[in-house]
Design an enzyme around this catalytic site. Structure first.
Site: not given
Ligand code: ZN
Length: 362
Positions: A46, A50, A77, A80
């Site tokens: 991330c 995030c 991810c 994000c």
């Molecule tokens: Zn994330």
């Protein structure tokens, strides 16, 4: 899993863990581009800001960039979107990024990009500039990570369940086939290549072993990795599966000693599975003493085929067991390093370690 050694290059440049964890909890966008946070329990990485629920501090691994996180086996991810974070992708690239994010096993060649009205060179440049890797190598690392996602980030509970067999990995075959382009399994009695990730000071490597010995050791970001894995499966009539091998503990230990400059030879059984010519070339590589180098033409002389210099160089490049079969010890006749599948900087570092020059600190 042999992820005990946490030493990697360029991690020294990161802020300390407490600072990064605080930034993560506070979703501090001023740390964008400074680090990415990888979550061991989920296998994803991330951006600092995030909005997803924050993991416990002990479950977070920090990397300087997306490329390094991918090489360590993490996937990006979806919330994000760390690959589009810095300088969000231009409009012309948006549809491609979205398409790719939906499918971790996608393969796109230059003509596929052209079909989508995109210039492959432009796409490559954008990835190279923002993430230090080509679009092709980004897709490749994701496929590898998808195929072997079960092999890391496993909790001890999963480990225990897996010890009873591979049943719990049902569905793995399909995912593997899609990611790697080959089915890992069909009949019983097939050889199994256990694949695991081993961390070294020069970055994560993918290691493979059969019951008989080590058959694969490659840097995780190497361009040829997928091809090598597929070739190996064909040649050994084997299927690659994530898993542990009794050889990995030894391999890990010997590699750490090697990188510390304390080991000059490896004592593991190797399964090379090459053509007759490749076997000759690889055997000759194993006779180059630690700390020394030879030229391609010297190697050609040694195998009794002095005119086969180019074929020797090619067989060198086809070596699947890096470091243990020391193809990095072959250099140009004029002393230049020439090529290396794992990247020239790694070849340089390996030779420096063997010459006792500033071995990386452990
Ligand atoms: Zn994330």
């Amino acid at each position: 899993m042999h992820q005990t050694n946490t030493t990697t290059d360029n991690r020294q440049s990161l802020p300390d863990r407490e600072t990064m964890y605080a930034a993560l909890v506070q979703r501090d966008s001023s740390y964008e581009g400074v680090f990415v946070a990888a979550i061991r329990t989920t296998g994803i990485f991330c951006r600092p800001s995030c909005s997803a629920r924050k993991p416990k501090p002990e479950n977070v691994e920090y990397f300087p960039d997306a490329k390094t996180a991918l090489a360590h086996g993490y996937r990006e991810c979806k919330i994000c979107r760390p690959l589009v974070s810095l300088g969000s992708p231009p409009d012309w690239l948006q549809p491609l990024i979205e398409e790719v994010e939906q499918d971790a096993t996608i393969r796109l060649k230059a003509e596929d990009l052209r079909e989508r009205g995109l210039d492959p060179v432009r796409v490559r440049r954008w990835f190279q500039k923002l993430h230090g890797m080509s679009f092709a190598s980004y897709l490749r690392m994701r496929r590898i990570n998808q195929a072997f996602s079960q092999l890391q980030h496993k909790s001890p509970v999963t480990d225990a369940a897996l010890e009873s067999g591979y049943e719990s990995l049902s569905g793995f075959g399909e995912g593997f086939k899609k990611a790697m382009g080959t089915a890992p399994a069909h009949s019983n009695g097939q050889t199994v290549i256990h694949v695991s990730r081993i961390l070294t000071p020069l970055g994560p490597m993918l290691a493979g072993a059969t019951e008989q010995g080590i058959c694969l050791l490659e840097f995780a970001d190497r361009r040829m990795l997928e091809t090598q894995l597929n070739r190996l499966q064909k040649r050994l009539n084997a299927r690659a599966l994530p898993g542990d091998s009794r050889f990995f503990t030894q391999l890990d230990g010997q590699l750490q000693a090697y990188f510390a400059g304390k080991r000059t030879e490896f004592t593991l059984p190797l399964i090379t599975a090459g053509t007759e010519f490749q076997e000759k070339v690889w055997e000759a590589l194993r006779t180059i003493p630690w700390g020394t180098t030879r030229s391609y033409s010297e190697q050609a002389e040694i195998i009794g085929q002095p005119t086969a210099v180019r074929a020797v160089a090619r067989a060198n490049g086809d070596n699947r067991i890096a470091i243990l079969i020391p193809c990095h010890r072959v250099i140009g006749a004029d002393g230049t390093l020439t090529g290396y599948g794992g990247g020239l900087w790694r070849k340089k570092r390996l030779l420096e370690i063997e010459q006792g020059k500033n071995a990386p600190s452990k």
